[in-house]
Design a protein around this motif. Structure first.
Motif, PDB file in Angstrom:
ATOM      1  N   ILE A  40      61.852  41.891 -11.184  1.00 36.54           N
ATOM      2  CA  ILE A  40      62.286  40.867  -9.771  1.00 36.54           C
ATOM      3  C   ILE A  40      60.980  39.997  -9.344  1.00 36.54           C
ATOM      4  O   ILE A  40      61.676  39.202  -9.469  1.00 36.54           O
ATOM      5  N   LYS A  41      59.769  40.641  -9.316  1.00 39.79           N
ATOM      6  CA  LYS A  41      59.102  39.460  -8.775  1.00 39.79           C
ATOM      7  C   LYS A  41      59.201  38.297 -10.040  1.00 39.79           C
ATOM      8  O   LYS A  41      58.970  36.902  -9.091  1.00 39.79           O
ATOM      9  N   LYS A  42      59.155  38.271 -11.040  1.00 42.67           N
ATOM     10  CA  LYS A  42      59.328  37.189 -11.503  1.00 42.67           C
ATOM     11  C   LYS A  42      60.851  35.707 -11.664  1.00 42.67           C
ATOM     12  O   LYS A  42      61.014  34.892 -11.545  1.00 42.67           O
TER      13      LYS A  42
ATOM     14  N   LEU B  35      60.793  43.618  -1.756  1.00 43.72           N
ATOM     15  CA  LEU B  35      61.629  45.052  -1.136  1.00 43.72           C
ATOM     16  C   LEU B  35      62.621  45.678  -1.489  1.00 43.72           C
ATOM     17  O   LEU B  35      62.957  46.680  -1.559  1.00 43.72           O
ATOM     18  N   VAL B  36      63.410  44.684  -0.591  1.00 46.96           N
ATOM     19  CA  VAL B  36      64.398  44.768  -0.964  1.00 46.96           C
ATOM     20  C   VAL B  36      65.245  45.046  -2.389  1.00 46.96           C
ATOM     21  O   VAL B  36      66.439  46.432  -2.250  1.00 46.96           O
ATOM     22  N   PRO B  37      65.335  44.622  -3.103  1.00 47.30           N
ATOM     23  CA  PRO B  37      65.746  44.351  -4.151  1.00 47.30           C
ATOM     24  C   PRO B  37      65.094  46.097  -5.090  1.00 47.30           C
ATOM     25  O   PRO B  37      65.709  46.649  -5.992  1.00 47.30           O
ATOM     26  N   ILE B  38      64.087  46.109  -4.820  1.00 43.99           N
ATOM     27  CA  ILE B  38      63.728  47.346  -5.237  1.00 43.99           C
ATOM     28  C   ILE B  38      64.040  48.889  -4.605  1.00 43.99           C
ATOM     29  O   ILE B  38      64.578  49.772  -5.483  1.00 43.99           O
TER      30      ILE B  38
ATOM     31  N   LYS C 244      70.230  53.213  -6.895  1.00 44.87           N
ATOM     32  CA  LYS C 244      71.311  53.414  -7.279  1.00 44.87           C
ATOM     33  C   LYS C 244      70.717  53.941  -9.137  1.00 44.87           C
ATOM     34  O   LYS C 244      71.794  54.419  -8.826  1.00 44.87           O
ATOM     35  N   ARG C 245      69.748  53.756  -9.618  1.00 41.45           N
ATOM     36  CA  ARG C 245      69.523  54.381 -10.551  1.00 41.45           C
ATOM     37  C   ARG C 245      69.586  56.480 -10.469  1.00 41.45           C
ATOM     38  O   ARG C 245      70.165  56.267 -11.247  1.00 41.45           O
TER      39      ARG C 245
END
Length: 263
Positions: free
Chosen positions: A178-180, A205-208, A214-215
């Motif tokens: 995500i960072k990349k 932070l939000v996507p993490i 989800k996982r």
């Protein structure tokens, strides 16, 4: 995944630590954590650093693998050091302005806190690198077993902790991905301006968190599909008494902890 990025991931090998009983490793880890917390002298620091390097070497892997989790959090260590150095109350300040006080005692306190966190992180990384997750779960269950007398679901708690440990490398890998992607879209994580760096981390932070939820949902559905009905209903491998090497390891860890108290 690169070897130096395998934080929290079990890596099969035939080193002495890999062959050691998981219960001895887990309880030895707890004893060494107590030794780290009790350390407050230079000799004590030297002993615990030597022990940590020796354990990392015994893994049969590059030292960078054991210290991988530390390199990612260098900025957090700097913040912890600054907070202690400038806000640790003392009667002999080197420099003072408003509520900020820089002192020798504060800097020593900051070093002490950073040192303890760093060593504990390295020890925990060595534990997860050399011990299969299910064996760690068994050791945690053994530690929490007395809670069953209070009707606290110790087996479920152990399972939750084990699953959380196994998710660490997955979340780290997704965070890096995500960072990349954010950097490709113009995020400035390496900016020298603190405001720009903080603004870049907020969208990360939000996507993490979404990925973690989800996982977790996918894992819950998979466990239900396979008939999981609680940790207490799971079949367990027959417990084997610890051998002499395991007891010797515990004795050595206890001796190190005792030395940290005496020194």
């Amino acid at each position: 995944m690169k070897l130096t990025n395998m934080t929290g991931l079990y890596v099969p090998a035939k080193s002495p630590l890999h062959r050691l009983d998981a219960r001895a490793k887990f309880f030895g880890f707890l004893i060494l954590v107590a030794a780290v917390i009790l350390t407050d002298t230079l000799y004590g620091y030297a002993i615990i650093v030597a022990v940590t390097i020796a354990l990392a070497t015994m893994c049969g892997m590059p030292l960078g693998t054991a210290f991988a989790s530390v390199r990612r959090l260098w900025s957090v260590f700097i913040i912890i050091f600054i907070m202690n150095a400038f806000f640790f109350a003392t009667e002999e300040p080197i420099w003072h302005w408003w509520i900020i006080t820089l002192s020798k005692a504060g800097m020593l306190q900051g070093f002490s806190v950073v040192f303890r966190i760093l060593i504990i992180m390295v020890l925990s990384n060595i534990l997860t690198l050399t011990t299969p997750p299910m064996e760690i779960t068994g050791a945690i269950q053994l530690m929490l077993k007395p809670l069953n007398l209070l009707r606290i679901p110790a087996d479920d708690i152990a399972m939750i902790i084990s699953v959380a440990i196994q998710f660490i490398p997955t979340l780290l890998e997704e965070t890096d991905t995500i960072k990349k992607a954010q950097i490709a879209r113009g995020a400035r994580f390496e900016s020298k301006k603190l405001r720009e760096r903080a603004a870049a981390f907020l969208p990360l932070l939000v996507p993490i968190f979404l990925s973690a939820f989800k996982r977790a949902d996918e894992l819950a559905m998979a466990m239900e599909a396979r008939g999981y009905r609680g940790a207490k209903n799971r079949t367990k491998k027959k417990s084997v008494p610890m051998n002499g090497k395991a007891w010797l390891a515990l004795v050595l860890c206890t001796a190190i902890c005792a030395a940290e108290i005496i020194i």
